[in-house]
Write a protein that holds these residues in place. Structure first.
Motif, PDB file in Angstrom:
ATOM      1  N   LEU A 177      -2.969  -3.734   8.567  1.00 26.47           N
ATOM      2  CA  LEU A 177      -3.287  -3.224   7.238  1.00 26.47           C
ATOM      3  C   LEU A 177      -2.302  -3.822   6.255  1.00 26.47           C
ATOM      4  O   LEU A 177      -1.074  -3.694   6.431  1.00 26.47           O
ATOM      5  CB  LEU A 177      -3.203  -1.692   7.218  1.00 26.47           C
ATOM      6  N   LYS A 179      -0.688  -4.304   2.341  1.00 28.66           N
ATOM      7  CA  LYS A 179      -0.358  -3.402   1.245  1.00 28.66           C
ATOM      8  C   LYS A 179      -1.427  -3.419   0.160  1.00 28.66           C
ATOM      9  O   LYS A 179      -1.415  -2.578  -0.733  1.00 28.66           O
ATOM     10  CB  LYS A 179       0.998  -3.766   0.655  1.00 28.66           C
ATOM     11  N   GLU A 180      -2.329  -4.388   0.246  1.00 30.47           N
ATOM     12  CA  GLU A 180      -3.457  -4.436  -0.697  1.00 30.47           C
ATOM     13  C   GLU A 180      -4.632  -3.626  -0.183  1.00 30.47           C
ATOM     14  O   GLU A 180      -5.745  -3.716  -0.711  1.00 30.47           O
ATOM     15  CB  GLU A 180      -3.885  -5.894  -0.917  1.00 30.47           C
ATOM     16  N   SER A 181      -4.434  -2.865   0.914  1.00 31.08           N
ATOM     17  CA  SER A 181      -5.449  -1.984   1.501  1.00 31.08           C
ATOM     18  C   SER A 181      -6.513  -2.723   2.288  1.00 31.08           C
ATOM     19  O   SER A 181      -7.537  -2.139   2.646  1.00 31.08           O
ATOM     20  CB  SER A 181      -6.127  -1.136   0.407  1.00 31.08           C
ATOM     21  N   ASN A 182      -6.311  -3.992   2.564  1.00 27.88           N
ATOM     22  CA  ASN A 182      -7.241  -4.752   3.387  1.00 27.88           C
ATOM     23  C   ASN A 182      -6.861  -4.629   4.863  1.00 27.88           C
ATOM     24  O   ASN A 182      -5.676  -4.660   5.220  1.00 27.88           O
ATOM     25  CB  ASN A 182      -7.246  -6.229   2.989  1.00 27.88           C
ATOM     26  N   MET A 198     -11.773  -2.330   4.166  1.00 20.83           N
ATOM     27  CA  MET A 198     -10.887  -2.056   3.031  1.00 20.83           C
ATOM     28  C   MET A 198     -10.769  -0.544   2.876  1.00 20.83           C
ATOM     29  O   MET A 198     -11.748   0.186   2.942  1.00 20.83           O
ATOM     30  CB  MET A 198     -11.422  -2.674   1.746  1.00 20.83           C
ATOM     31  N   LEU A 199      -9.527  -0.071   2.659  1.00 24.56           N
ATOM     32  CA  LEU A 199      -9.268   1.347   2.489  1.00 24.56           C
ATOM     33  C   LEU A 199      -9.182   1.706   1.014  1.00 24.56           C
ATOM     34  O   LEU A 199      -9.025   0.844   0.140  1.00 24.56           O
ATOM     35  CB  LEU A 199      -7.955   1.739   3.185  1.00 24.56           C
ATOM     36  N   LYS A 200      -9.269   2.987   0.759  1.00 27.19           N
ATOM     37  CA  LYS A 200      -9.024   3.462  -0.592  1.00 27.19           C
ATOM     38  C   LYS A 200      -7.554   3.289  -0.931  1.00 27.19           C
ATOM     39  O   LYS A 200      -6.686   3.500  -0.096  1.00 27.19           O
ATOM     40  CB  LYS A 200      -9.420   4.930  -0.712  1.00 27.19           C
ATOM     41  N   LYS A 201      -7.293   2.944  -2.170  1.00 29.63           N
ATOM     42  CA  LYS A 201      -5.930   2.593  -2.551  1.00 29.63           C
ATOM     43  C   LYS A 201      -5.120   3.774  -3.049  1.00 29.63           C
ATOM     44  O   LYS A 201      -3.926   3.642  -3.302  1.00 29.63           O
ATOM     45  CB  LYS A 201      -5.968   1.512  -3.631  1.00 29.63           C
ATOM     46  N   LEU A 204      -2.472   5.382   0.557  1.00 26.39           N
ATOM     47  CA  LEU A 204      -2.285   4.381   1.609  1.00 26.39           C
ATOM     48  C   LEU A 204      -1.366   4.949   2.686  1.00 26.39           C
ATOM     49  O   LEU A 204      -0.188   5.208   2.454  1.00 26.39           O
ATOM     50  CB  LEU A 204      -1.674   3.105   1.031  1.00 26.39           C
ATOM     51  N   TYR A 221     -11.772   5.203   3.318  1.00 26.69           N
ATOM     52  CA  TYR A 221     -12.126   3.790   3.317  1.00 26.69           C
ATOM     53  C   TYR A 221     -13.255   3.520   2.331  1.00 26.69           C
ATOM     54  O   TYR A 221     -14.113   4.358   2.068  1.00 26.69           O
ATOM     55  CB  TYR A 221     -12.515   3.323   4.721  1.00 26.69           C
TER      56      TYR A 221
END
Length: 978
Positions: A177, A179-182, A198-201, A204, A221
């Protein structure tokens, strides 16, 4: 009295659950209270990475490791982030400043801190995953991710631009994962990155993939690839706000999450969340969870900012059922109904019906009919085919209850002498009868109506005691009493016989309260008493006490259940599990999550679905015995250290880890330290050790777990240590170390052989010198003999010959008397003859027995020329080559010569007989003449006889001299031969 308990299961679960745990901190030896990571190696040791130092824990002691700035073999940093182990069993420690390889032989580290492309940079390793196929360690830092090649010992990076936030292992590879949530899927073999979600920002949190549940846990996500994540789960919203630092999958349904506000258990199957309290006095530090780890025994290690907590794995096996909140729950009697609900008797309080599926506690319908003051229920039986489906044994007789009609009937059985109507036990029989005990007798009742069929009189056996329990086996009813022992009643003849009667006063059941009788699967009886457990075999009529552990023996056994050859017992001090086959045992108490410290009689229940319920003074303990049995095993045992003591120091042999130690003779005082890695109950472990070659028997030592031996003699040794959860060591774990104490140089076989060789060489040299010296003497003797014979002998012969010639001429020329010249010639011949004898005696070439006899023959002819001489030898040819010593040869020759000389000078004999013959003790020499003889009783004035006797004495020979006047002389000498 009417009471209803309506606790819903999910409401109960929402309440915090307190777990009894072990707490390690700086006060117990931990290097620092901030715990970043926990790991268990293949040997079973627990490794703890803290903010200041690495720790190894064995259940008893903690060993710490630190960075030493001037020591390149120490840790590269004191801040330990992660710990893993490769396929070769090598430990790798990720730190604030690089990677470290642990060497267990030297207790040192190899540092890997310099990066090829960034020589001055620092590598802060946060998380590490080992991939066995590629033999690489995958990691992430605060900036990026990469791998360390264990074969090449080099670092590699995925991308310096992509900042890694979290990594987790996935069946298809490694998930990272950013830090840009990817979320990226890393293929370890190709190191290729594939975007998979991709997760919700907004929240995190670290990602976590559960291997058993095959579920990805995320905070929320935007999108996820279904082929990679078929079952994603989101962290409950209540926990996202508290920030989940760490995750741990407990089983396929439950996951633990460590947050800033404590530890939580999420059951995704039930949709519930509950908090787990680690301590009764939580603080900000102990509720801030930094790491979670589950060991091989199922125990969970929780790292916090306030130390490390250990949660016993068996705590999750035992469930405590609190029947009545905020009051004592003294359970006395339980019975399962056909709908799997359980009828419970709260002693002196009332009846409760426990609905297992819903968790509801409700008042039992019979409570309304049993509301009399002071009523005590001792036993419960459900009889569905009867007019009264509930039968209760009470202190006021037998009470029958019909639920449909709400009808109660009482059966009172008054004893003749004691006027008591107490009923303690009910025993189901065949389809027609039930057996109920009054105080001293047994009553057979009709199963349908509850009316008495007959009474079995056992009062003479019970006497002043009372009946506590009944058990039916075939046509015999076993009757347990509170002090008169165990009886067997024949239901056909009604005959009563005592079990163990043949033991007389040694019957252990006499004067012993029997609380429970349990029929085993093999149709033998287990008997729980106030003085422990006993076994009875009806076939052989053998009664025997069961001895397991000092912690088990002599406990009060109130109730017994059996599961797969394992016995479970509710005792007066905890729940006990024993294995009668291998005689192992275990005690479960507060540290295992068993709240009850004291259990009760008639309060053990094996339900239809195989669960065990044990009632005690604090409610009910429920568990699945198959699960507990499978997970409770003796832990691994290790010899932690072998310390060698010298006069001024001590050390650990470098080869100790290889278990083959060789020591010199002067390093022979040794101390061993050992431990079984039991993290839940180390105090219950028992140890014994033995040094083969020194200890004849095992030595038990569970106090300091050390064994010391001083001044061991040289030799090969084997140190063995055993550990067991009980005092029975038949199946105990065992560990050993082989070592050798070399002898000093002067005790080694090579030195001894060399010394023996030198001694033999010296003796051989001495022998050679002696032989050489003797040969030299022989040569000198031979030379002297030759010189005497050639020079002196020939000179004397010449003198005698010249005297003869001169005397002959003088006679011819008539010069007068030639007597003096004749005298000179005779003396010269006599001297030549003596010289010839001397030369013969010293001649080394003339030392055989045959040479001696031949010389005696020639000497006889020479000395006795005018006598009638008879000389004979009866010595066999094979004895003539015997070698005579020079001394013996000399004395024999002089003896013989002196004997002939006496005959020539004094005997005036005309005939002489000389015989040599083989005697029993050697050789005999017999010399007989017909001379004038002499009187042997008159001492001789001459030296002849004295000289003969002196020679015989020197020869240690037997001498016989016989002589009479005018009768001649008989001399016989017997001498030993070699």
């Amino acid at each position: 009295m009417v009471f209803v308990f309506g606790f819903l299961l999910f409401l109960f679960q929402l309440q915090p659950e307190h777990r009894v745990s072990q707490h390690l901190n700086t006060g117990t030896g931990l290097s620092n209270n901030i715990v970043h990571t926990v790991f268990q190696d293949t040997k079973g040791f627990i490794w703890i990475g803290t903010d200041s130092g690495l720790n190894r824990f064995d259940g008893y002691d903690i060993i710490t490791f630190f960075n030493q700035p001037d020591d390149s073999t120490s840790l590269s940093s004191n801040t330990i982030r992660s710990i893993i182990e490769d396929k070769n069993g090598t430990m790798w420690i990720g730190s604030y400043n690089g990677l470290n390889r642990y060497d267990p032989v030297s207790n040192s580290f190899e540092q890997f801190i310099t990066l090829p492309d960034k020589p001055n940079s620092r590598l802060d390793l946060q998380e590490m995953i080992y991939d066995e196929k590629t033999h690489r360690i995958w990691f992430n830092t605060l900036q990026t991710g990469g791998w360390f090649d264990l074969d090449e010992r080099t670092f590699h990076f995925l991308s310096t631009e992509m900042e890694s936030f979290s990594i987790t292992e996935h069946p298809q590879g490694i998930l990272m994962l950013s830090k840009e949530s990817n979320i990226y899927l890393i293929h370890p073999e190709t190191t290729h990155l594939t975007p998979v979600g991709m997760l919700k920002k907004d929240h995190l949190t670290p990602i976590y993939y559960g291997k058993e549940s095959e579920i990805l846990w995320v905070s929320g996500y935007e999108e996820l690839r279904k082929d990679v994540f078929p079952n994603p789960k989101t962290i409950p919203a209540s926990l996202i706000s508290e920030y989940a630092f760490s995750f741990l999958e407990i089983d396929e349904h439950r996951i633990w999450m460590g947050t800033e506000q404590g530890l939580f258990e999420v059951d995704h199957a039930q949709g519930t969340v509950k908090q787990i309290e680690l301590t009764e006095e939580p603080s900000f530090l102990t509720t801030s969870i930094s790491s979670l780890f589950k060991d091989s025994g199922g125990g969970v290690w929780v790292g916090t900012l306030g130390g490390l907590f250990y949660l016993n794995s068996t705590q999750s096996h035992f469930r405590h059922i609190d029947v009545k909140p905020e009051s004592a729950d003294v359970i006395m009697a339980m019975k399962e109904e056909y709908d799997q609900s359980i009828v419970l008797n709260l002693f002196s309080t009332g009846l409760v019906q426990y609905q297992r599926e819903s968790g509801l506690m409700e008042e039992h319908p019979a409570s309304s009919g049993l509301s009399g003051g002071g009523l005590q229920i001792w036993d419960i039986e459900t009889v569905p085919d009867s007019d009264f489906e509930y039968w209760f044994a009470t202190n006021d007789g037998l009470i029958l209850f019909n639920t449909e009609l709400n009808q109660v009937e009482q059966r009172v059985y008054m004893e003749k002498e004691y006027y008591s109507n107490v009923v303690f036990s009910i025993q189901a029989s065949d389809e027609h009868s039930m057996y109920v005990s009054s105080l001293n007798n047994i009553h057979e009742l009709d199963k349908t109506s509850g009316k008495q069929i007959r009474m079995l009189n056992t009062e003479d056996f019970v006497k002043q005691s009372n009946i506590q329990d009944l058990l039916l086996l075939d046509h015999h009813l076993y009757v347990a009493t509170e002090g008169s022992g165990l009886a067997k009643v024949d239901l056909v003849t009604e005959e009563v016989s005592e079990i163990g009667a043949d033991l007389g006063l040694n019957n252990p059941l006499k004067n012993n309260a029997i609380w429970d009788i349990y029929l085993s699967h093999d149709r033998t009886l287990w008997i729980g008493t106030a003085r422990g457990l006993f076994h009875y075999d009806p076939e052989s009529d053998q009664l025997s006490p069961i001895r397991f552990d000092a912690n088990i023996n002599d406990r009060i056994v109130y109730s017994i259940l059996e599961h797969e050859d394992q016995l479970w017992m509710g005792t007066g001090s905890g729940l006990v599990q024993i294995n009668p086959i291998n005689q192992t045992s275990a005690v479960f108490g507060a540290s295992e999550g068993v709240v009850n410290f004291e259990f009760n009689r008639r309060s053990a229940l094996n339900t239809q679905d195989g669960l065990f319920f044990f009632g005690g003074v604090e409610g009910i303990t429920a568990f699945d015995p198959s699960f507990v049995t499978q997970t409770r095993t003796d832990p691994p045992l290790h010899i932690l250290k072998m310390e060698v003591f010298t006069t001024d120091s001590s050390f650990v042999p470098p080869s100790f880890s290889e278990q083959q130690v060789v020591l010199p003779w002067y390093e022979n005082t040794i101390e061993f330290s050992y431990a079984a890695l039991n993290y839940s109950n180390p105090e219950l472990m028992h140890y014994r050790y033995r040094l083969k070659g020194m200890d004849d028997n095992w030595v038990e030592n569970s106090e300091n777990r050390k064994a010391r031996y001083a001044q061991l003699p040289p030799g090969e040794y084997e140190f063995d240590v055993q550990a067991s959860g009980s005092f029975n060591f038949s199946n105990a774990k065992e560990s050993r170390v082989l070592f050798t104490v070399h002898p000093p140089l002067w005790q080694t076989p090579l030195f001894k052989a060399g010394t023996a060789a030198l001694i033999l060489l010296f003796l051989w040299g001495l022998y050679r010198y002696r032989v050489s010296h003797l040969l030299k003497l022989e040569r000198i003797r031979l030379s002297i003999a030759r010189d005497l014979h050639d020079e002196v002998g020939s000179g004397l012969s010449g003198i005698a010959l010249s005297g003869d010639i001169l005397s002959h001429k003088l006679e011819q020329e008539k010069y007068g008397n030639t007597l003096q010249l004749q005298k000179i010639s005779e003396n010269a011949r006599a001297l030549a003859s003596s010289l010839d004898g001397i030369v013969w005696m010293i001649d080394p070439n003339k030392e055989l027995l045959g040479d001696f006899i031949s010389k005696c023959r020639s000497l006889s002819n020479e000395m006795l020329p005018h006598h009638e001489l008879s000389f004979s030898s009866g010595i066999p040819e094979n004895r003539l080559d015997i070698t005579l010593s020079s001394d013996k040869k000399r004395h024999l020759f002089l003896f013989f010569k002196e004997s002939l000389n006496n005959i020539r000078k004094h005997a005036d004999a005309t005939s002489v007989n000389i015989d040599f013959e083989l005697a029993e003790k050697g050789m005999g020499i017999r010399i007989v003449d017909n001379g004038v003889g002499f009187d042997t009783g008159i001492p001789s004035s001459g030296n002849g006889i004295a000289s003969i006797k002196q020679r015989a004495q020197e020869l240690k020979a037997d001498l016989s001299i016989e002589s009479e006047l005018q009768q001649g002389t008989h001399i016989e000498l017997t001498v030993k031969l070699p």
